[in-house]
Scaffold this active site. Structure first.
Site, mmCIF file in Angstrom:
data_model
loop_
_atom_site.group_PDB
_atom_site.id
_atom_site.type_symbol
_atom_site.label_atom_id
_atom_site.label_comp_id
_atom_site.label_asym_id
_atom_site.label_seq_id
_atom_site.Cartn_x
_atom_site.Cartn_y
_atom_site.Cartn_z
ATOM 1 N N TYR A 25 -1.526 -59.604 -23.781
ATOM 2 C CA TYR A 25 -1.151 -60.893 -24.379
ATOM 3 C C TYR A 25 0.278 -61.270 -23.989
ATOM 4 C CZ TYR A 25 0.214 -64.352 -27.857
ATOM 5 O OH TYR A 25 0.712 -65.484 -28.463
ATOM 6 N N GLN A 128 11.348 -72.017 -33.523
ATOM 7 C CA GLN A 128 10.548 -72.783 -32.561
ATOM 8 C C GLN A 128 9.370 -73.426 -33.265
ATOM 9 O OE1 GLN A 128 7.319 -71.460 -31.664
ATOM 10 N NE2 GLN A 128 6.774 -73.163 -30.335
ATOM 11 N N TYR A 130 5.745 -75.632 -33.042
ATOM 12 C CA TYR A 130 4.596 -76.285 -32.425
ATOM 13 C C TYR A 130 4.181 -77.410 -33.359
ATOM 14 C CZ TYR A 130 3.810 -72.372 -29.188
ATOM 15 O OH TYR A 130 3.938 -71.429 -28.199
ATOM 16 N N ARG A 165 -6.208 -68.139 -20.903
ATOM 17 C CA ARG A 165 -5.689 -66.856 -20.415
ATOM 18 C C ARG A 165 -6.869 -65.900 -20.315
ATOM 19 N NH1 ARG A 165 -1.081 -68.289 -24.792
ATOM 20 N NH2 ARG A 165 -0.450 -70.163 -23.669
ATOM 21 N N LYS A 252 11.652 -77.640 -25.295
ATOM 22 C CA LYS A 252 11.265 -76.556 -24.382
ATOM 23 C C LYS A 252 9.950 -76.889 -23.684
ATOM 24 C CE LYS A 252 10.304 -71.582 -24.216
ATOM 25 N NZ LYS A 252 8.874 -71.580 -23.857
ATOM 26 N N ARG A 279 1.830 -69.486 -18.448
ATOM 27 C CA ARG A 279 0.715 -69.315 -19.393
ATOM 28 C C ARG A 279 -0.002 -70.637 -19.682
ATOM 29 N NH1 ARG A 279 1.033 -64.765 -22.586
ATOM 30 N NH2 ARG A 279 0.647 -65.745 -24.586
#
Length: 386
Positions: A25, A128, A130, A165, A252, A279
């Site tokens: 991961y 951070q 999302y 992924r 970012k 990713r």
């Protein structure tokens, strides 16, 4: 850890000590991993200009990041699931960063919550974000970051559609995990990892658990997350976030000059040139390839940070030479965490610090401010200065 000489040594230890699903991961990328490889290959292709008989006895790696003093131009990037690389991983990584005098960024998708980390460290850290469809929850999350006195908000803008992924699917990397005989055997051979994770405060997404109705069990929480990444995210949402968040804002995931120009108008103090560590969009430019163009376009208007492929102090030097003011590391410190907890993260930072210091000495510079294209063998300025 006295025989650890480089980040790759930490990576090898990480691979041995942590179950394969969690190591992969952290370590792997999306689709064919073309962009993941390009991030490394394009950095390694940049060559230095060796200088001699320059007095480099007073080398100083200190700088400022978002106006705050830092012992070197390095930031621990937001990495999800750190608490599954090592019990209480987010707390340990934050402590190592703060002891080293650099910023730590807590991911929305962390195991330890904002409050867990804030209660366990002495200084402010970055958070951070999302943006998810549930805007009420996002507003509450920002307010929690304000209450925890987070010193910067890092808004990740390149994940509204999630790149696949492959390795995570092959490993059954789900919450809760898909169990198989091979996975049970893998876990059983990692008793130190198991005991560390069991001693940790949490084993699910600490920022999300218990804050949303109907997500108190891990399966419901996983289902909610899978529906929440918002494909309608746009620049107006950045304005909305600015209206709630009073502090410093970092965007970012910028990999295009047009987007960088929009970012410069957004009121954000900084942007991170990043392709999400290879990713997300496979086949995208490497971060270092686009960095000089973005620096030229908006470097005079906002602080430019770099993310993507940093594994050494030499890589930090390369990014600084091409105009970045600081660099984020993700995998490099995650390998340290998986290899040895807080001491492993401290080792990763130390390795990069020492490599940067030596590289500065051998290219004839004493301060971070002196680093520019003249330290590179292949830049026009480097050639002209001979």
């Amino acid at each position: 850890m006295k025989h650890i000489t480089c980040i790759e040594d930490l990576r090898q230890l990480h691979m041995r000590r942590v179950p394969k699903a969690f190591f992969d991961y952290a370590d792997r990328g999306s689709y064919t991993e073309q962009t993941l490889r390009a991030n490394r290959a394009d950095l390694e292709a940049i060559r230095f200009r060796q200088r001699i008989l320059v007095d480099v006895s007073k080398r100083d790696l200190s700088t400022t990041i978002l106006g705050e003093p830092a012992s070197l131009p390095l930031i621990l990037a937001p990495v999800g699931l750190l608490g599954m690389q090592h019990g209480d991983g987010e707390i340990l990584a934050c402590r190592a960063a703060q002891a080293a005098g650099i910023p730590f960024t807590l991911s929305t998708m962390s195991i330890c919550s904002i409050e867990d980390v804030a209660a366990s460290v002495d200084k402010p850290f970055w958070f951070q974000l999302y943006v998810m469809k549930d805007r009420g929850f996002i507003k509450a999350l920002i307010e929690r970051a304000i209450a925890a006195k987070c010193s910067a908000l890092v808004l990740t803008v390149d994940l509204q559609v999630i790149g696949q992924r492959h390795q995570d699917i092959k490993n059954g990397m789900t919450v809760p995990p898909e169990w198989s005989l091979s996975k049970l055997f893998d876990f059983a051979t990692k008793p130190a990892w198991i005991s560390g994770v069991l001693r940790g405060k949490r084993r699910t997404f600490g920022n999300l658990m218990g804050h949303l109705k109907g997500t108190d069990d891990i399966t419901a929480l996983s289902s909610w997350i899978s529906t929440q990444f918002d494909t309608s995210l746009n620049w107006k949402d950045v304005e909305w976030i600015r209206s709630i968040w009073p502090g410093k804002l970092v965007l970012k995931g910028i990999l295009d000059v047009e987007d960088a120009n929009e970012a410069a108008k957004s009121g954000a103090q900084a942007l991170v040139v990043s392709n999400h560590g290879g990713r997300q969009l496979d086949g995208a430019l490497s971060s270092i390839e686009i960095l000089p163009e973005i620096v030229e376009a908006v470097g005079s208007q906002m602080e430019i940070m770099f993310d993507g492929g940093i594994r050494s102090g030499q890589d930090v030097m390369r990014a600084l030479a091409l105009g970045a003011k600081s660099c984020m590391i993700g995998r490099a410190f995650a390998h340290g965490l998986g290899a040895g907890g807080e001491a492993g993260v401290a080792k990763a930072i130390d390795l990069i610090r020492n490599e940067l210091s030596v590289t500065m000495g051998l290219t004839g510079v004493n301060t971070i401010a002196e680093i520019d294209e003249r330290v590179l063998a292949d830049s026009p300025r480097g050639h002209n200065a001979r």
